[in-house]
Design an enzyme around this catalytic site. Structure first.
Site, short mmCIF file in Angstrom:
data_model
loop_
_atom_site.label_atom_id
_atom_site.label_comp_id
_atom_site.label_asym_id
_atom_site.label_seq_id
_atom_site.Cartn_x
_atom_site.Cartn_y
_atom_site.Cartn_z
N ARG A 194 1.01 -1.33 0.27
CA ARG A 194 -0.58 -0.23 -0.42
C ARG A 194 0.71 1.20 -0.16
NH1 ARG A 194 -1.45 1.86 4.59
NH2 ARG A 194 -2.13 -0.02 5.62
N TYR A 207 -16.49 17.26 -15.20
CA TYR A 207 -16.55 15.65 -15.50
C TYR A 207 -18.22 15.72 -14.12
CZ TYR A 207 -16.63 10.90 -14.22
OH TYR A 207 -16.60 10.02 -13.26
N ASP A 265 -6.88 19.28 -14.91
CA ASP A 265 -7.39 18.28 -15.12
C ASP A 265 -6.66 17.05 -16.65
OD1 ASP A 265 -8.97 15.16 -16.52
OD2 ASP A 265 -10.46 15.37 -14.85
N LYS A 316 -8.48 6.20 -18.85
CA LYS A 316 -8.90 6.78 -20.52
C LYS A 316 -7.88 6.08 -21.25
CE LYS A 316 -13.20 8.10 -18.60
NZ LYS A 316 -13.00 8.60 -17.20
#
Ligand SMILES: Cc1ncc(COP(=O)(O)O)c(C=O)c1O
Length: 393
Positions: free
Chosen positions: A46, A99, A171, A196
């Site tokens: 982690r 978004y 972004d 994406k």
């Protein structure tokens, strides 16, 4: 090193022990220590993992900054930035076109905590300046935006944000670092839905945050381990693989978007095409200035009914109906009912988000097949109208 070379070589030497040309997936949760508290740079996956570290190194190279952290999704990456920088009473400025998930996390998670969200039309002169205050911590933009492909002047917005003492978050999901380098334009933080174009094959959910300044990055990086929204080593490896063809894919996506936009532009059933590469697009000149390509996305408003939109998006041969974008396989989406459904209808109207807007993510198919598929769909609507029948879904 040129961009394409970086995607293949940066941070990715052959594996030293075996010579394996492509590094293995370090699918491990923990690491054997040489003595208590003495490790070889990794203690728990982690906190850090060699496959993840390689991916972070490549992403940092591509955006041209020293710091990158990857997260289990684009929204987990957004959450880390927002949690690091917004406390009750703090303000964030966002544009009208944002978004839907960003709108949702701000309004349903951070607003109830007492954060103030100022949504303004950043294209209107003076709008940003009047929205900024001494409590503004972040100005957050996408450019090009999702779904209308609006383009914002990143350098001008960065200057205004900095004057007010706020950080600018960009972004960069739609543009990718190939077509736009936000740090060169004054951004402080860049966020990506890696899901994406960066991963590029519609098989990974992942996010990334990048920063130039160690002090800006540190609280965001801290939350990667502290809140634990980390991607698996396998997903990091898939992204490393996808990135190797980023330049090739983006060039193809951009060529296809251009062909699609030009085929739709002026069609009698198309009210408006949103694509920054068209000279009449309001952000065309800014896009030419701050981008090296217009990206791979196209949206358009059908001059028709919502039922016709539903029929159109549901019956394409090559554009699969689905959320997301940026994969090798073309996708079509109806934002009002899908990606932006979390924005209430009256808000969507205020934001200029038409219910007959269609968003296209042309893949890496041949442009002739993609264009023909779209024109076939428009012809089917036209024929149904002249026969006075309801189009079949
Ligand atoms: C521009 C943009 N930013 C962020 C996100 C969120 O990313 P993810 O779906 O990987 O959580 C998306 C998802 O569609 C997006 O389009």
């Amino acid at each position: 090193m040129e961009f394409a070379t970086k995607t293949i070589h940066a941070g990715q030497p052959s594996e030293p022990e075996t010579g394996s040309l492509i590094a293995p997936i370090f699918q491990t949760s923990t690491y054997e220590q040489d003595a208590p508290g003495v490790n070889r740079g990794f203690d728990y996956s982690r906190t850090n993992n060699p496959t993840r570290a390689r991916l972070e190194a490549v992403l940092a190279e591509l955006e041209g900054v020293p710091h990158a952290a990857v997260y289990a999704s684009g929204l987990a990456a957004e959450n880390a930035i927002l949690q690091a920088y917004l406390t009750p009473g703090d303000e964030i400025v966002i544009p009208l076109d944002v978004y839907g998930g960003t709108y949702r996390i701000l309004n349903t998670v951070f607003r109830p905590l007492g954060c103030v969200i100022r949504q303004v039309d950043l294209a209107r002169p003076g709008a940003l300046e009047s929205a900024l205050s001494a409590r503004t911590k972040l100005v957050w933009i996408e450019s090009p935006t999702n779904p209308r492909l609006l383009v914002y002047d990143i350098a001008a917005i960065s200057a205004a944000a900095h004057t007010a003492g706020a950080l600018l978050v960009v972004d960069n999901t739609f543009a990718t670092p190939l077509f736009q380098q936000p740090f060169r334009l004054g951004a402080d933080i860049v966020v990506h839905s890696v899901t994406k174009y960066l991963a590029g094959h519609s098989d990974v959910i992942q996010g990334a945050v990048l920063a130039r300044d160690a002090a800006v990055f540190e609280p965001i990086k801290f939350l990667q381990n502290a809140t634990g929204a980390v991607p698996s080593p396998f997903d990091c490896w898939l992204t490393l693989r996808g990135l190797k063809t980023l330049e090739l894919r983006m060039q193809r996506h951009a060529d296809n978007a251009d062909a699609v936009a030009r085929a739709l532009d002026g069609h009698p059933l198309v009210r408006r095409v949103y694509y920054p590469g068209l000279p009449q697009h309001p952000g065309h000149d800014v896009a030419r200035r701050q981008m090296t390509g217009f990206g791979g996305m196209v949206s358009f408003e059908l001059d028709g009914t919502v039922d016709e939109v539903v029929s159109f998006v549901s019956s394409r041969r090559f554009f699969a109906l689905g959320e997301s974008l940026g994969g090798v396989k073309a996708l079509v989406c109806h934002p009002a009912r899908m990606t932006h459904a979390s924005i209430p209808a009256e808000e969507r109207t205020k934001l200029g988000l038409s219910d007959t807007l269609v968003r296209l993510s042309p893949g890496c198919e041949h442009h002739r097949d993609l264009v023909a598929d779209l024109l076939d769909g428009l012809t089917a609507i036209d024929q149904a109208r002249s026969l006075n029948v309801t189009v079949a879904v």
